[in-house]
Motif scaffolding. Structure first.
Motif, PDB file in Angstrom:
ATOM      1  N   ARG A  22     -33.475 -10.449 -92.215  1.00  0.00           N
ATOM      2  CA  ARG A  22     -34.108 -11.355 -92.826  1.00  0.00           C
ATOM      3  C   ARG A  22     -35.614 -10.298 -93.127  1.00  0.00           C
ATOM      4  NH1 ARG A  22     -33.464 -16.484 -91.411  1.00  0.00           N
ATOM      5  NH2 ARG A  22     -35.006 -16.918 -93.349  1.00  0.00           N
ATOM      6  N   PRO A  23     -36.157 -11.120 -94.144  1.00  0.00           N
ATOM      7  CA  PRO A  23     -37.572 -10.368 -94.541  1.00  0.00           C
ATOM      8  C   PRO A  23     -38.348 -10.107 -93.231  1.00  0.00           C
ATOM      9  CG  PRO A  23     -36.828 -11.975 -96.337  1.00  0.00           C
ATOM     10  CD  PRO A  23     -36.077 -12.224 -94.941  1.00  0.00           C
ATOM     11  N   LEU A  24     -39.369  -8.942 -93.483  1.00  0.00           N
ATOM     12  CA  LEU A  24     -40.085  -8.757 -92.377  1.00  0.00           C
ATOM     13  C   LEU A  24     -41.269  -8.133 -93.004  1.00  0.00           C
ATOM     14  CD1 LEU A  24     -41.200  -8.595 -89.324  1.00  0.00           C
ATOM     15  CD2 LEU A  24     -39.739  -6.422 -89.252  1.00  0.00           C
ATOM     16  N   VAL A  25     -42.417  -8.402 -92.581  1.00  0.00           N
ATOM     17  CA  VAL A  25     -43.809  -7.669 -92.916  1.00  0.00           C
ATOM     18  C   VAL A  25     -44.305  -7.374 -91.624  1.00  0.00           C
ATOM     19  CG1 VAL A  25     -46.204  -7.919 -94.085  1.00  0.00           C
ATOM     20  CG2 VAL A  25     -44.043  -9.295 -95.124  1.00  0.00           C
ATOM     21  N   LEU A  45     -39.807  -5.243 -95.740  1.00  0.00           N
ATOM     22  CA  LEU A  45     -38.448  -4.819 -95.699  1.00  0.00           C
ATOM     23  C   LEU A  45     -37.532  -5.743 -95.103  1.00  0.00           C
ATOM     24  CD1 LEU A  45     -38.049  -2.176 -92.797  1.00  0.00           C
ATOM     25  CD2 LEU A  45     -39.844  -3.721 -93.130  1.00  0.00           C
ATOM     26  N   ASP A  46     -36.181  -5.675 -95.159  1.00  0.00           N
ATOM     27  CA  ASP A  46     -35.467  -6.357 -94.675  1.00  0.00           C
ATOM     28  C   ASP A  46     -35.024  -5.890 -93.438  1.00  0.00           C
ATOM     29  OD1 ASP A  46     -35.345  -8.551 -96.771  1.00  0.00           O
ATOM     30  OD2 ASP A  46     -33.438  -7.614 -97.647  1.00  0.00           O
ATOM     31  N   ALA A  47     -35.110  -6.512 -92.225  1.00  0.00           N
ATOM     32  CA  ALA A  47     -35.069  -6.208 -90.832  1.00  0.00           C
ATOM     33  C   ALA A  47     -34.203  -7.050 -90.171  1.00  0.00           C
ATOM     34  CB  ALA A  47     -36.202  -5.760 -90.235  1.00  0.00           C
ATOM     35  N   THR A  48     -33.360  -6.392 -89.075  1.00  0.00           N
ATOM     36  CA  THR A  48     -32.709  -7.312 -87.888  1.00  0.00           C
ATOM     37  C   THR A  48     -33.719  -7.277 -86.618  1.00  0.00           C
ATOM     38  OG1 THR A  48     -31.611  -5.113 -87.218  1.00  0.00           O
ATOM     39  CG2 THR A  48     -30.534  -6.427 -88.774  1.00  0.00           C
ATOM     40  N   LEU A  49     -34.636  -6.398 -86.429  1.00  0.00           N
ATOM     41  CA  LEU A  49     -35.295  -6.721 -85.132  1.00  0.00           C
ATOM     42  C   LEU A  49     -36.692  -5.517 -85.382  1.00  0.00           C
ATOM     43  CD1 LEU A  49     -35.483  -4.179 -82.875  1.00  0.00           C
ATOM     44  CD2 LEU A  49     -33.121  -4.922 -82.829  1.00  0.00           C
ATOM     45  N   VAL A  50     -37.579  -6.215 -84.502  1.00  0.00           N
ATOM     46  CA  VAL A  50     -38.943  -5.489 -84.304  1.00  0.00           C
ATOM     47  C   VAL A  50     -39.325  -5.442 -83.052  1.00  0.00           C
ATOM     48  CG1 VAL A  50     -40.394  -7.495 -85.206  1.00  0.00           C
ATOM     49  CG2 VAL A  50     -41.189  -5.095 -85.105  1.00  0.00           C
ATOM     50  N   ALA A  51     -39.607  -4.391 -82.406  1.00  0.00           N
ATOM     51  CA  ALA A  51     -40.057  -4.561 -81.093  1.00  0.00           C
ATOM     52  C   ALA A  51     -41.578  -3.686 -81.039  1.00  0.00           C
ATOM     53  CB  ALA A  51     -39.278  -3.715 -80.092  1.00  0.00           C
ATOM     54  N   GLY A 100     -44.941 -10.627 -89.727  1.00  0.00           N
ATOM     55  CA  GLY A 100     -44.778 -11.850 -90.642  1.00  0.00           C
ATOM     56  C   GLY A 100     -43.536 -11.804 -91.360  1.00  0.00           C
ATOM     57  N   GLY A 101     -43.524 -12.549 -92.474  1.00  0.00           N
ATOM     58  CA  GLY A 101     -42.288 -12.642 -93.420  1.00  0.00           C
ATOM     59  C   GLY A 101     -41.644 -13.881 -93.230  1.00  0.00           C
ATOM     60  N   ASP A 102     -40.894 -14.103 -94.301  1.00  0.00           N
ATOM     61  CA  ASP A 102     -39.767 -15.500 -94.337  1.00  0.00           C
ATOM     62  C   ASP A 102     -38.758 -15.234 -93.866  1.00  0.00           C
ATOM     63  OD1 ASP A 102     -38.921 -17.903 -95.063  1.00  0.00           O
ATOM     64  OD2 ASP A 102     -38.353 -17.162 -97.017  1.00  0.00           O
ATOM     65  N   ASN A 103     -38.820 -15.380 -92.253  1.00  0.00           N
ATOM     66  CA  ASN A 103     -37.620 -15.167 -91.473  1.00  0.00           C
ATOM     67  C   ASN A 103     -37.448 -15.988 -90.384  1.00  0.00           C
ATOM     68  OD1 ASN A 103     -39.844 -14.485 -89.350  1.00  0.00           O
ATOM     69  ND2 ASN A 103     -39.694 -12.531 -90.223  1.00  0.00           N
ATOM     70  N   ASP A 104     -38.308 -17.109 -90.023  1.00  0.00           N
ATOM     71  CA  ASP A 104     -38.119 -18.050 -88.933  1.00  0.00           C
ATOM     72  C   ASP A 104     -37.861 -17.525 -87.554  1.00  0.00           C
ATOM     73  OD1 ASP A 104     -38.219 -20.221 -90.875  1.00  0.00           O
ATOM     74  OD2 ASP A 104     -36.230 -19.977 -91.048  1.00  0.00           O
ATOM     75  N   TRP A 105     -38.455 -16.111 -87.303  1.00  0.00           N
ATOM     76  CA  TRP A 105     -38.198 -15.601 -85.987  1.00  0.00           C
ATOM     77  C   TRP A 105     -39.013 -15.915 -84.927  1.00  0.00           C
ATOM     78  CZ3 TRP A 105     -37.723  -9.406 -87.578  1.00  0.00           C
ATOM     79  CH2 TRP A 105     -36.298  -9.430 -88.155  1.00  0.00           C
ATOM     80  N   VAL A 106     -38.636 -15.997 -83.639  1.00  0.00           N
ATOM     81  CA  VAL A 106     -39.719 -16.410 -82.821  1.00  0.00           C
ATOM     82  C   VAL A 106     -39.546 -15.208 -81.689  1.00  0.00           C
ATOM     83  CG1 VAL A 106     -39.561 -17.809 -80.338  1.00  0.00           C
ATOM     84  CG2 VAL A 106     -38.468 -18.760 -82.541  1.00  0.00           C
ATOM     85  N   ALA A 107     -40.883 -14.990 -81.480  1.00  0.00           N
ATOM     86  CA  ALA A 107     -41.075 -13.713 -80.457  1.00  0.00           C
ATOM     87  C   ALA A 107     -41.004 -14.019 -79.079  1.00  0.00           C
ATOM     88  CB  ALA A 107     -42.608 -13.269 -80.951  1.00  0.00           C
ATOM     89  N   TYR A 108     -40.639 -12.923 -78.480  1.00  0.00           N
ATOM     90  CA  TYR A 108     -40.607 -13.094 -77.018  1.00  0.00           C
ATOM     91  C   TYR A 108     -41.458 -11.890 -76.537  1.00  0.00           C
ATOM     92  CZ  TYR A 108     -36.915 -16.255 -75.712  1.00  0.00           C
ATOM     93  OH  TYR A 108     -36.129 -17.494 -75.564  1.00  0.00           O
ATOM     94  N   ALA A 168     -44.054 -17.658 -79.769  1.00  0.00           N
ATOM     95  CA  ALA A 168     -44.066 -18.542 -80.799  1.00  0.00           C
ATOM     96  C   ALA A 168     -43.607 -17.704 -81.919  1.00  0.00           C
ATOM     97  CB  ALA A 168     -45.840 -18.720 -81.171  1.00  0.00           C
ATOM     98  N   GLU A 169     -43.566 -18.456 -83.071  1.00  0.00           N
ATOM     99  CA  GLU A 169     -42.849 -18.144 -84.071  1.00  0.00           C
ATOM    100  C   GLU A 169     -43.698 -17.380 -84.999  1.00  0.00           C
ATOM    101  OE1 GLU A 169     -41.444 -20.934 -87.004  1.00  0.00           O
ATOM    102  OE2 GLU A 169     -39.987 -21.928 -85.539  1.00  0.00           O
ATOM    103  N   LEU A 170     -43.209 -16.353 -85.680  1.00  0.00           N
ATOM    104  CA  LEU A 170     -44.039 -15.507 -86.625  1.00  0.00           C
ATOM    105  C   LEU A 170     -44.672 -16.341 -87.738  1.00  0.00           C
ATOM    106  CD1 LEU A 170     -41.902 -12.186 -87.084  1.00  0.00           C
ATOM    107  CD2 LEU A 170     -43.508 -13.228 -85.173  1.00  0.00           C
ATOM    108  N   PRO A 171     -45.607 -16.012 -88.454  1.00  0.00           N
ATOM    109  CA  PRO A 171     -46.701 -14.620 -88.240  1.00  0.00           C
ATOM    110  C   PRO A 171     -47.406 -14.828 -86.852  1.00  0.00           C
ATOM    111  CG  PRO A 171     -47.643 -16.238 -89.552  1.00  0.00           C
ATOM    112  CD  PRO A 171     -46.261 -17.033 -89.443  1.00  0.00           C
ATOM    113  N   MET A 172     -47.767 -13.580 -86.396  1.00  0.00           N
ATOM    114  CA  MET A 172     -48.659 -13.420 -85.406  1.00  0.00           C
ATOM    115  C   MET A 172     -49.456 -12.097 -85.277  1.00  0.00           C
ATOM    116  SD  MET A 172     -46.246 -12.894 -81.729  1.00  0.00           S
ATOM    117  CE  MET A 172     -45.911 -14.722 -81.633  1.00  0.00           C
ATOM    118  N   THR A 173     -50.438 -11.964 -84.786  1.00  0.00           N
ATOM    119  CA  THR A 173     -51.183 -10.777 -84.415  1.00  0.00           C
ATOM    120  C   THR A 173     -51.018 -10.392 -83.168  1.00  0.00           C
ATOM    121  OG1 THR A 173     -52.342 -11.069 -86.566  1.00  0.00           O
ATOM    122  CG2 THR A 173     -53.231  -9.393 -85.118  1.00  0.00           C
ATOM    123  N   VAL A 174     -50.836  -9.074 -82.722  1.00  0.00           N
ATOM    124  CA  VAL A 174     -50.929  -8.559 -81.374  1.00  0.00           C
ATOM    125  C   VAL A 174     -51.884  -7.329 -81.422  1.00  0.00           C
ATOM    126  CG1 VAL A 174     -48.619  -9.756 -80.662  1.00  0.00           C
ATOM    127  CG2 VAL A 174     -48.637  -7.313 -81.531  1.00  0.00           C
TER     128      VAL A 174
END
Length: 309
Positions: free
Chosen positions: A190-193, A203-209, A275-283, A290-296
């Motif tokens: 999914r798209p990730l910023v 970029l298109d990505a499968t995960l971010v940690a 961020g990005g148009d991905n509907d990802w939820v952070a753990y 919460a869902e992205l976008p978020m700043t840590v």
């Protein structure tokens, strides 16, 4: 992890200690050992208060009440979820934090150097309290949200977390391994910023940690060089990768060698916006955020800790 900085504080029997038990941790393991853990800690504390949490939210409430009452040390008996609850109370306070592991993953306990078993950790706690061994740990902070101590993740790995949290078998790291295999069937990029103070990735990505410490998922070093004493996060980003490559990557995850693959990007930052148009939820610390976008942001020395030998 960097060496903990020592602090001139009282030792042993003059200190007030609170133990918060998360009885459901480790499929009931915390409840079974709570009495024995308390029996090892009580003799070396000036005052000792034990309480039992009915839920994750109740654990946070109990931890905050203990800190507000002026305890010197707050110990959480449970897994990473219990530890995460205790952080919310201790971060930025004068109360020192400790975790007695009794959960599934116990990644924070391992990062802090506590023994693997609850009773051995309770003995180490008593010894550290008697010695007066204290230090400081960096924490991550979700903007407008929670503190975290280990890893914040989104994408494939957060989906693995969601599946693992629903599973009742097996216990321990194998639960995460099975969850990984199950989620591979649904894998898609999914798209990730990723925006840091130094660079921006689209970029298109499968995960971010985002790692404050190296490991999540019961000892998987997703950010193998993360150091909770340097004031920076280590980031691991897996770009668009076919399912076959992810299968190839799995054995490398346990050794931290996945970062050698060309599909894996690593970077370091004090603050990062995801961020990005991905509907990802952070753990974070294995707990849903919460869902992205978020700043840590990394907050150096935010947590005072009791340091095991």
């Amino acid at each position: 992890m960097s060496e903990f900085a020592s602090e001139p504080v009282p030792r042993g029997s003059g200190l007030k200690v609170a133990l918060v038990v998360s009885p459901a941790s480790g499929a009931g393991a915390a409840a079974r050992v709570a009495g024995s853990v308390a029996a090892r800690i009580r003799p070396v504390a000036g005052e000792f208060v034990q309480s039992v949490a009915r839920s994750g939210e109740h654990a946070v409430d109990l931890a905050r009440s203990a800190v507000e009452s002026g305890v010197d040390v707050l110990a959480m008996l449970g897994g990473d979820g219990a530890a995460h609850a205790g952080l919310q109370a201790c971060a930025g306070s004068a109360t020192a934090f400790a975790v007695v592991p009794a959960g599934t993953g116990n990644d924070l306990a391992a990062a802090l150097g506590w023994p693997r078993t609850s009773l051995a950790a309770a003995d180490a706690f008593a010894a550290a309290l008697t010695r007066g061994a204290w230090g400081r740990l960096d924490l991550g902070r979700v903007e407008g949200g929670a503190w975290f101590a280990t890893v914040l993740c989104a994408g494939f790995d957060s989906a693995v977390n969601e599946r693992a949290n629903r599973m009742r078998w097996p216990r321990g790291p194998k639960r995460y391994d099975l969850a990984i295999l199950a989620e591979l069937a649904h894998l898609r990029a999914r798209p990730l910023v990723v925006e840091t103070d130094r660079e921006r990735l689209e970029l298109d990505a499968t995960l971010v940690a985002v790692g404050n410490t190296p490991c999540y998922g019961g000892g998987i070093p997703v950010c193998p060089d993360a150091d909770a004493g340097d004031g920076l996060f280590d980031l691991t980003v897996v770009t668009a990768a076919p399912r076959a490559l992810m299968v190839k990557m799995l054995p490398r995850l346990r050794s931290g060698r996945h970062v050698e693959l060309p599909e894996v990007r690593t970077l370091r930052a004090r603050s990062v916006r995801l961020g990005g148009d991905n509907d990802w939820v952070a753990y974070a610390d294995g707990e849903r955020q919460a869902e992205l976008p978020m700043t840590v942001t990394s907050v150096p020395g935010a947590l005072r800790v009791l340091v095991p030998e």
